[in-house]
Scaffold this active site. Structure first.
Site, PDB file in Angstrom:
ATOM      1  N   LEU A  31       0.854  -1.182   0.000  1.00  0.00           N
ATOM      2  CA  LEU A  31       0.000   0.000   0.000  1.00  0.00           C
ATOM      3  C   LEU A  31       0.894   1.237   0.000  1.00  0.00           C
ATOM      4  O   LEU A  31       2.012   1.192   0.493  1.00  0.00           O
ATOM      5  CB  LEU A  31      -0.896   0.036   1.243  1.00  0.00           C
ATOM      6  N   ASP A  32       0.392   2.328  -0.551  1.00  0.00           N
ATOM      7  CA  ASP A  32       1.137   3.588  -0.471  1.00  0.00           C
ATOM      8  C   ASP A  32       0.338   4.573   0.377  1.00  0.00           C
ATOM      9  O   ASP A  32      -0.708   4.220   0.926  1.00  0.00           O
ATOM     10  CB  ASP A  32       1.451   4.128  -1.872  1.00  0.00           C
ATOM     11  N   SER A  33       0.816   5.792   0.495  1.00  0.00           N
ATOM     12  CA  SER A  33       0.167   6.758   1.383  1.00  0.00           C
ATOM     13  C   SER A  33      -1.254   7.104   0.924  1.00  0.00           C
ATOM     14  O   SER A  33      -2.143   7.333   1.747  1.00  0.00           O
ATOM     15  CB  SER A  33       1.015   8.021   1.532  1.00  0.00           C
ATOM     16  N   ASP A  47      -3.247   4.990  -0.643  1.00  0.00           N
ATOM     17  CA  ASP A  47      -4.025   3.821  -0.233  1.00  0.00           C
ATOM     18  C   ASP A  47      -4.360   3.901   1.254  1.00  0.00           C
ATOM     19  O   ASP A  47      -5.465   3.550   1.665  1.00  0.00           O
ATOM     20  CB  ASP A  47      -3.240   2.520  -0.483  1.00  0.00           C
TER      21      ASP A  47
END
Length: 82
Positions: free
Chosen positions: A38-40, A42
């Site tokens: 996941l990224d920020s 997400d």
């Protein structure tokens, strides 16, 4: 009142349906950013989904310390106790 197991189940459904995470990768020890990729952005989307699930407001700073699936479960469990 939701148990940790119910929260994990709901969280797993969100991660699989919304973020296309493989259900087999979702464990309490799994890192949201490394293991689940996941990224920020997400993470923000996840907070919104969790707010909808719990009906509770989640402050972003409360979520900054969250690193693993288990951390998310604990954070949500703490929210729904109040």
């Amino acid at each position: 009142m939701q148990t940790a197991e119910q929260i994990l189940e709901a969280l797993t459904a969100i991660l699989v349906d919304e973020f296309e995470v493989d259900a087999d990768d979702i464990t309490l020890d799994a890192s949201l950013y490394e293991a689940l990729d996941l990224d920020s952005i997400d993470a923000v989307d996840l907070v919104i989904k969790l707010q909808q699930m719990t009906g509770k407001k989640i402050k972003p700073e409360e979520f900054k310390a969250v690193r693993t699936v288990g951390d998310v479960v604990n954070a949500i469990e703490g929210l729904v106790k109040d």
